[in-house]
Design a protein around this motif. Structure first.
Motif, PDB file in Angstrom:
ATOM      1  N   PHE A   1      20.437 -36.759  55.569  1.00 34.96           N
ATOM      2  CA  PHE A   1      19.635 -35.484  55.031  1.00 34.96           C
ATOM      3  C   PHE A   1      18.724 -36.012  53.841  1.00 34.96           C
ATOM      4  N   ASP A   2      17.606 -35.284  53.566  1.00 35.33           N
ATOM      5  CA  ASP A   2      16.723 -35.577  52.574  1.00 35.33           C
ATOM      6  C   ASP A   2      17.083 -34.878  51.090  1.00 35.33           C
ATOM      7  N   GLU A   3      17.483 -33.736  51.331  1.00 30.93           N
ATOM      8  CA  GLU A   3      18.003 -32.952  49.829  1.00 30.93           C
ATOM      9  C   GLU A   3      19.072 -31.871  50.678  1.00 30.93           C
ATOM     10  N   ALA A   4      19.600 -31.261  49.699  1.00 27.97           N
ATOM     11  CA  ALA A   4      20.528 -30.079  49.835  1.00 27.97           C
ATOM     12  C   ALA A   4      20.254 -28.730  49.087  1.00 27.97           C
ATOM     13  N   HIS A   5      20.710 -27.723  49.576  1.00 29.42           N
ATOM     14  CA  HIS A   5      20.533 -26.477  48.825  1.00 29.42           C
ATOM     15  C   HIS A   5      21.984 -25.511  48.757  1.00 29.42           C
TER      16      HIS A   5
END
Length: 232
Positions: free
Chosen positions: A51-55
């Motif tokens: 993953f590059d980012e999480a929300h």
């Protein structure tokens, strides 16, 4: 070229364990919930996801899920964007009550229509109720008119979908690899949108806690597949 998003509902919380309606109440994960998140992380690592980012929502149980999951993958911490639009459905006056208490107050038939149906919202919180989100400093910067005091599933979906269209979808199109941790009803609303389900079909949709749900999209974000990454 496929674009992939991994969605996950947080694991078991203290109020899930006692069968209480949690909604916007900020309740942490139990040890079992943390273990569910860790198991999901190991499963994702074993199947090659990154993953590059999480929300996440503004509720600690989703951040705990992300942090525990990523650590179990053996990866460095991800940047996490938190938004009220990914918060759980607001259950109004039902928040903090268990099902037996709700059945006793309003009857089983009506109660089930509130929590499984699409259009009916539970009784709202009173303006001075200490559970009202206006008393929570995390929402101090929001227009008070946006703060729910009760929500149907339809209301919750209307609140969540702008975040998909305006924030998540452009990132997916740009090739970002996203991990989205949220709640049972917000994810039900997204599944309804992605899969083109009607309100009747939605009554039977369940989102398993702590199990990654993978959606695959074309470059213009048409769904071409989805799968649960259940433990082997």
């Amino acid at each position: 070229m496929e674009h992939v998003v991994v969605f996950i509902r947080h694991g078991l919380s203290e109020w899930n364990r006692s069968d209480r309606f949690t909604g916007w109440t900020d309740i942490p994960l139990t040890e079992a919930g943390l273990n569910e998140a860790a198991a999901a992380g190991r499963r994702l690592a074993a199947t090659g996801y990154g993953f590059d980012e999480a929300h996440a929502s503004m509720l600690c149980r989703t951040r705990q899920t992300i942090e525990t999951l990523v650590a179990a993958m053996g990866r460095p911490p991800l940047p996490i964007a938190e938004t009220w639009r990914l918060n759980e459905r607001h259950y109004g006056a039902l928040q903090g009550m268990n099902k037996k208490e709700i059945f006793a107050a309003w009857g089983e038939e009506q109660s089930r229509r509130w929590w499984r149906g699409y259009v009916e919202a539970p009784p709202p919180l009173a303006f001075e109720d200490p559970r009202h989100p206006r008393f929570d400093p995390r929402y101090a910067d929001l227009d008070p008119a946006l703060l729910p005091v009760t929500e149907s599933l339809a209301d919750c979906q209307r609140r969540t979908l702008p975040y998909w269209h305006e924030v998540l979808a452009p990132r997916v199109k740009a090739g970002r690899r996203l991990l989205v941790a949220s709640h049972g009803n917000t994810l039900r609303g997204l599944v309804m949108h992605f899969d083109g389900l009607d309100a009747e079909a939605m009554m039977h949709v369940e989102i398993a806690p702590g199990v990654p749900l993978v959606y695959r999209y074309t470059p213009d974000l048409q769904v071409i597949g989805r799968e649960w990454l259940a433990l082997p």
